[in-house]
Scaffold this motif. Structure first.
Motif, short mmCIF file in Angstrom:
data_model
loop_
_atom_site.label_atom_id
_atom_site.label_comp_id
_atom_site.label_asym_id
_atom_site.label_seq_id
_atom_site.Cartn_x
_atom_site.Cartn_y
_atom_site.Cartn_z
N ASP A 104 0.84 -1.21 0.00
CA ASP A 104 0.00 0.00 0.00
C ASP A 104 0.87 1.26 0.00
O ASP A 104 0.48 2.28 -0.56
CB ASP A 104 -0.97 0.00 1.18
CG ASP A 104 -0.36 -0.43 2.49
OD1 ASP A 104 0.48 -1.36 2.50
OD2 ASP A 104 -0.69 0.17 3.53
N GLY A 105 2.05 1.18 0.60
CA GLY A 105 2.96 2.33 0.53
C GLY A 105 3.67 2.36 -0.81
O GLY A 105 3.72 3.39 -1.49
N PHE A 146 -0.45 -5.78 -1.81
CA PHE A 146 -0.60 -6.29 -0.44
C PHE A 146 -0.99 -5.11 0.44
O PHE A 146 -0.14 -4.28 0.77
CB PHE A 146 0.72 -6.87 0.08
CG PHE A 146 1.26 -8.07 -0.65
CD1 PHE A 146 1.30 -8.13 -2.03
CD2 PHE A 146 1.79 -9.14 0.07
CE1 PHE A 146 1.83 -9.24 -2.69
CE2 PHE A 146 2.32 -10.24 -0.57
CZ PHE A 146 2.34 -10.29 -1.96
N ASN A 183 -1.82 -3.88 3.86
CA ASN A 183 -1.88 -4.11 5.31
C ASN A 183 -2.17 -2.80 6.05
O ASN A 183 -2.06 -2.72 7.25
CB ASN A 183 -0.60 -4.78 5.83
CG ASN A 183 0.65 -4.03 5.41
OD1 ASN A 183 0.55 -2.91 4.90
ND2 ASN A 183 1.80 -4.62 5.63
N ILE A 206 -0.46 -0.24 6.43
CA ILE A 206 0.65 0.20 7.29
C ILE A 206 1.94 0.09 6.49
O ILE A 206 2.00 -0.65 5.51
CB ILE A 206 0.72 -0.70 8.57
CG1 ILE A 206 1.57 -0.07 9.67
CG2 ILE A 206 1.27 -2.09 8.23
CD1 ILE A 206 0.84 0.94 10.49
N TYR A 207 2.95 0.84 6.88
CA TYR A 207 4.29 0.64 6.34
C TYR A 207 4.96 -0.39 7.23
O TYR A 207 5.36 -0.10 8.35
CB TYR A 207 5.11 1.93 6.39
CG TYR A 207 4.71 2.98 5.36
CD1 TYR A 207 3.71 2.76 4.43
CD2 TYR A 207 5.37 4.21 5.33
CE1 TYR A 207 3.37 3.70 3.49
CE2 TYR A 207 5.03 5.17 4.38
CZ TYR A 207 4.03 4.92 3.48
OH TYR A 207 3.69 5.86 2.55
N GLY A 208 5.05 -1.61 6.74
CA GLY A 208 5.59 -2.69 7.55
C GLY A 208 7.10 -2.60 7.66
O GLY A 208 7.66 -2.53 8.75
MG LIG Z 1 1.97 -1.93 3.75
#
Ligand SMILES: [Mg+2]
Ligand SMILES: Cc1ncc(C[n+]2csc(CCOP(=O)(O)OP(=O)(O)O)c2C)c(N)n1
Ligand code: SF4
Lengths: 630, 341
Positions: free
Chosen positions: B102-103, B128, B130, B132-134
């Motif tokens: 997503d980022g 993918f 999520n 969030i920045y994993g």
């Molecule tokens: Mg992400």
């Protein structure tokens, strides 16, 4: 040109105007950017090339497509220098100035040589136009013009209108033809063949024959005006130049670049892929290549510069000869992707047609200030080869060479040209296709003992493996690789080893270079050093100084990273080293750091090329520090 | 360049697509499920392994290519669609897959994402999501909800998120779908459909980041709740959900979607019927947001349209047909020429 001519308006009743032979002439056409000066210049260039002269051109146009008509920022100019001997620059200053309006006169007159020919469209000197150009009174009334120059006031607009009386064209269409009058007059004055231009106009306006015939008529009107107005004391002859035998055409640097890229791909027998985002002055390379679909050339106009280089990396991964073209601001955007290409060790050519900066800077003007960016401008230790073209025609060989290095060493290569080279033109001896140095593309296909980062012991290049090859499936990426397996590795020792081997690979390119040529004696009092588009001015300055007995030589560097191995020795054989660049001393900095030589700088950052005289004067100051010269 | 002659080999299995690299995602990360399903679908396609290329950007999700025993490139942040475009145009015979986050795909690489969709380049994009920045350890992303507390938004995020599917539809996506890591069988089905699509296939996959955004999709993945909170799309079937299949989606007189109780508030015939070829319907579906609506999963839109890469080669053929194959000597000597003897 002969500056001691008689008063221009001397009459030759009943006599044919005599034709005077001159060796070299520089003409500048200037007018409002809507006046068609670029077209006029291009057409004059075409016929001059056909007449067999050596020539060089320099279009100079404003950043705005149509700045307000009649204003100073809206002035557009085209300069052509042609000669019966070989020449290298578009000329320091015009001998002939054709000014289509007051603003053009105001901005260009200071450049005209004393005694030069000045032709103005006097109809354009209306109160409104004078005011727009900031003239308090009509400069045409100034008597000193006729004393300083061979000054001709021609009612170009009026004569054009008369020539087209009854043509059925609108007054706007008629006004657009006036540049053709100036062109016809210049054709007459320099005895140029007009057939190619006329045929070209008929082709261009094939669907509008009325417009085509109007233009042709006005060219003839201009020509006949020269013949019959009995106003011009002279017409001139510039004999054909003694160029090396062969077939020639005129090319701009951007055209030559495009041809060099296409030629490399054809010789290599693989697809050429260009990923690019439009930017002045580089867009013409994209335009040129987009016509060549039947040559296995793919052009991709990307959504931005990053996608331009990104798509090129993807194409290179797929086995194409891939290139991305841009200018300074776009170079900045491509930086991160260049680092990726360095890590992936894929062949890729990145072309920067430099322009004035920083930021948007002077988008239509030339500069050489991206050298340090090209050599160093990436995060971390990210070496890549950098080469530069030295003249419009040389862009062909330079682009070809960029691909040769990229493929042989599996590396991205930066080619630097500039706005002056890209838009400037000169005759080009069309190369023999058979004699072009081969470019050998070998994709690895053998799974036996395959390691993606195993290196050729000589060039240190890794193999080029393309998707679709069975048994060689592997992953590459921007993370550091293990020296042997090419898998991701965070090992500290391995990282240093990889950083060093990437640097060594690029440095090793120098070993394959031919000895560097110096123009002049191999030792002496002064070595003038340059790179890129300043070649012509530096070469001719050195030539003039040598002719006067000075111990001056000229070194022009095509290979900027790595530098050829013999450069240090060459520099040390001269008492003085002068590095002349259109920046604040970027090559000088590299040479001083690399060789610890006391290289002096001569810099100009005005968006314009060097004049030969500027270089000559600076050299004289070094050679005769006490002002001993007369 | 032409493809290599296909070797005659026994059919591939999931194992053939597993690389020798240790998978390094956090235990329990949704990425494992996605990897496994892709490895399950690829052997079914009958495409030789060497003709499959996976390209990614940067992020946890973008480690994907390392674990796939195909050709692959782990590139730079956000740029995978651009790189994949160049590859696909140069080598149209390859099957090109993009793995992004997503980022990666919506923030830094948003520009490339919309343009690849607009051009309809033939590739599969697995986004993918999520929320969030994993990889950078937990900052909010362009899909994080307003108010989300993260490393960089301790007092709650102020950014309004956008919906990846609306973006994809707005950019002209010809195959737009959503799936969830928690429902592998459905994910496999969607992947299979995407694999057979000609053009850009864009799949948003809700993916649980157990470390930085655990449970973000629980409301629609937990067994107990999901029949009420998610809507499985099937082409030609009415938009019905609920444990008892008793709820439907219909348009009200203002042409806005609404949930209604089948039987009590209206009959089944009022229910919208899913049609993957309807852009308007896809648009309505992409606007169904919790808590008012169930979250649709499945193929929102699938239409056939010319692909960019095929267009490039068709145009090339057309020009070659008109002008003949290029002759280098002729090209170099074109325009006005003259001879000096
Ligand atoms: Mg992400
Ligand atoms: C040019 C650049 N900027 C920033 C980063 C740091 N960075 C790496 S991954 C990432 C965000 C990844 O988020 P997402 O795409 O959602 O992937 P996830 O890790 O969540 O799967 C960032 C900001 C980078 N690698 N490169
Ligand atoms: S940080 Fe989150 S997304 Fe990344 S590997 Fe761990 S669980 Fe997966």
């Amino acid at each position: 040109m002969d500056a001691t001519a008689n008063h221009p308006e001397r009459e030759h009743p009943g006599k044919e105007t005599p034709r005077e032979e001159v060796e070299t002439v520089t003409i500048r056409f200037c007018g409002d950017s809507g006046d068609g000066m670029q077209l006029t210049g291009t057409e004059f260039t075409k016929s001059t090339a056909i007449a067999g002269n050596d020539l060089a051109t320099f279009p100079d146009y404003p950043a705005e497509i149509r700045a307000p008509a009649g204003t100073l920022p809206g002035v557009s100019g085209f300069q052509i220098h042609f000669s019966s001997r070989d020449i290298y620059t578009p000329g320091d200053a015009p001998d002939v100035l054709v000014a289509m309006n007051p603003a053009a006169l105001k901005t260009n007159l200071p450049d005209l040589v004393a005694g030069g020919v000045l032709i103005v469209n006097k109809d354009a000197f209306s109160d409104v136009n004078l005011q727009k150009a900031g003239y308090g009174q009509n400069p045409l009334d100034d008597e000193s013009l006729a004393r300083k120059y061979r000054f001709f006031k021609v009612d170009i607009s009026g004569l054009t209108e008369r020539a087209l009386a009854g043509s059925g064209l609108t007054s706007k269409e008629v006004a657009l033809c006036k540049n053709m009058f100036a062109l016809g007059l210049m054709f007459w004055m320099y005895g140029r063949p007009m057939e190619a231009t006329i045929a070209g106009i008929r082709r261009k306006f094939a669907k509008k024959p009325q417009i085509a015939e109007a233009n042709v008529k006005v060219i003839h009107a201009g020509f006949n005006y020269g013949e019959t107005a009995e106003m011009f004391a002279h017409k001139y002859e510039v004999k054909p130049a003694r160029l090396p035998p062969g077939r020639y055409r005129n090319v701009t640097g951007n055209q030559a670049t495009a041809l060099g890229l296409a030629a490399a791909a054809q010789k290599a027998g693989v697809r050429l892929f260009l990923g690019s985002y439009p930017i002045t002055p580089a867009s013409d390379i994209l335009h040129e290549l987009s016509y060549l679909k039947n040559y296995g050339v793919t052009t991709f106009q990307a959504e931005d510069e990053i996608a331009g280089i990104g798509s090129a990396i993807g194409a290179a991964y797929g086995g194409a000869l891939a290139v991305t073209t841009t200018s300074g601001p776009g170079m900045a955007l491509k930086t991160e992707a260049m680092g990726l290409a360095i890590m992936l060790e894929l062949p890729l050519v990145i072309i920067d047609v430099q322009r004035g900066g920083p930021s948007t800077g002077l988008p239509t003007k030339t500069e050489q200030a991206d050298l340090l960016q090209a050599v160093y401008g990436r995060n971390s230790e990210a070496p890549l080869p950098v080469i530069a073209a030295s003249s419009p025609a040389d862009c062909f060989g330079a682009a070809y060479e960029a691909f040769r290095i990229a493929v042989q060493y599996m590396t991205p290569v930066i080619l630097l040209t500039d706005g002056y080279l890209g838009n400037g033109s000169e005759p080009w001896l069309i190369p023999n296709v058979e004699k072009l140095r081969p470019i050998e593309v070998k994709y690895r296909r053998d799974p036996e003992g395959f390691q993606p980062y195993a290196r050729d012991p000589k060039t240190l290049a890794r193999p080029w493996v393309i998707p679709g090859t069975p048994g060689l499936e592997h992953r590459i990426g921007g993370l550091e690789k293990d020296f042997t397996t090419g898998s991701v590795s965070y090992d500290p020792q391995n990282h240093e080893r990889m950083v060093r081997i990437r640097a060594e690979k690029v440095a090793g390119i120098a070993k394959g270079l031919a000895p560097t040529e110096v123009f002049g004696k191999p030792e002496g009092d002064l070595l003038v050093v340059g790179w890129g588009g300043t070649y012509g001015a530096l070469h001719q300055a050195a030539e003039q100084l040598q002719a006067k007995g000075n111990r001056v030589s000229h070194l022009h560097l095509r290979y900027l990273n790595p530098l050829p191995p013999d450069v240090g020795d060459i520099l040390r054989r001269f008492r003085h080293v002068l590095v002349a660049e259109l920046n604040l001393g970027q090559l000088a900095k590299i040479l001083r750091a690399t060789y610890l030589v006391d290289a002096a700088s001569y810099n100009k950052i005005q968006g314009k090329p060097f004049k030969i005289a500027e270089i000559v004067n600076r050299c004289r100051e070094i050679l005769e520090p006490d002002g001993a010269r007369a | 360049m032409s493809a290599n002659p296909l070797p005659v080999t026994p059919p591939l299995t999931k194992k053939d697509f597993q690389s020798d690299q240790d998978v390094r995602w956090c235990p329990g990360c949704g990425d494992y499920v996605i990897l496994a399903q892709v490895q399950r679908v690829l052997p079914e396609l009958g495409i030789p392994r060497e003709n499959i290329v996976v390209i990614s950007g940067i992020g946890c999700s973008s480690r994907f290519p390392y674990y796939m025993n195909t050709y692959g490139m782990h590139s730079i942040h956000g740029r995978a669609p651009a790189i994949a475009t160049g590859l696909k145009v140069a080598r149209p015979e390859l099957s090109v897959w993009v793995a992004t986050g997503d980022g990666d795909g919506l923030s830094i690489g948003g520009n490339h994402t919309i343009h690849v969709l607009r051009r309809n380049v033939d590739m599969k994009i697995l986004l993918f999501n999520n929320r969030i920045y994993g990889l950078t350890k937990g900052q909010y992303s362009p899909t994080s909800q307003v108010g989300m507390k993260s490393k960089s938004s301790p007092y709650g995020s102020l950014d309004a998120p956008f919906d990846p599917l609306r973006l994809a539809l707005g950019a002209g996506g010809t195959f737009v779908a959503r799936a969830v890591d928690a429902e592998p069988a459905h994910l496999t089905e969607v992947l299979r459909r995407a694999a057979h699509h000609k053009g850009t296939a864009f799949i948003e996959i809700y993916q649980n980041c157990v470390v930085f955004n655990d449970g973000a999709f629980d409301y629609m993945t937990e067994k107990a709740a999901r029949e009420e909170t998610r809507l499985v799309l099937t082409h030609g079937k009415p938009l019905v959900f609920g444990k008892a299949k008793d709820k439907g989606i219909r348009l009200n007189p203002k042409l806005e979607p609404e949930v209604f109780q089948i039987g009590r508030e209206g009959d089944l015939s009022q229910c919208l019927v899913h049609d993957e070829t309807s852009e308007t319907l896809a648009w309505i579906l992409a606007h169904l947001q919790p808590p008012k609506f169930p979250t649709p999963v499945g193929v929102f839109r699938a239409v056939s349209a010319p692909t960019y890469d095929a267009g490039v080669h068709e145009q090339e053929e057309e020009v070659r047909g008109k002008k003949g194959a290029g002759d280098l000597a002729k090209l170099l000597g074109s325009g006005e020429t003259w001879t000096v003897s």
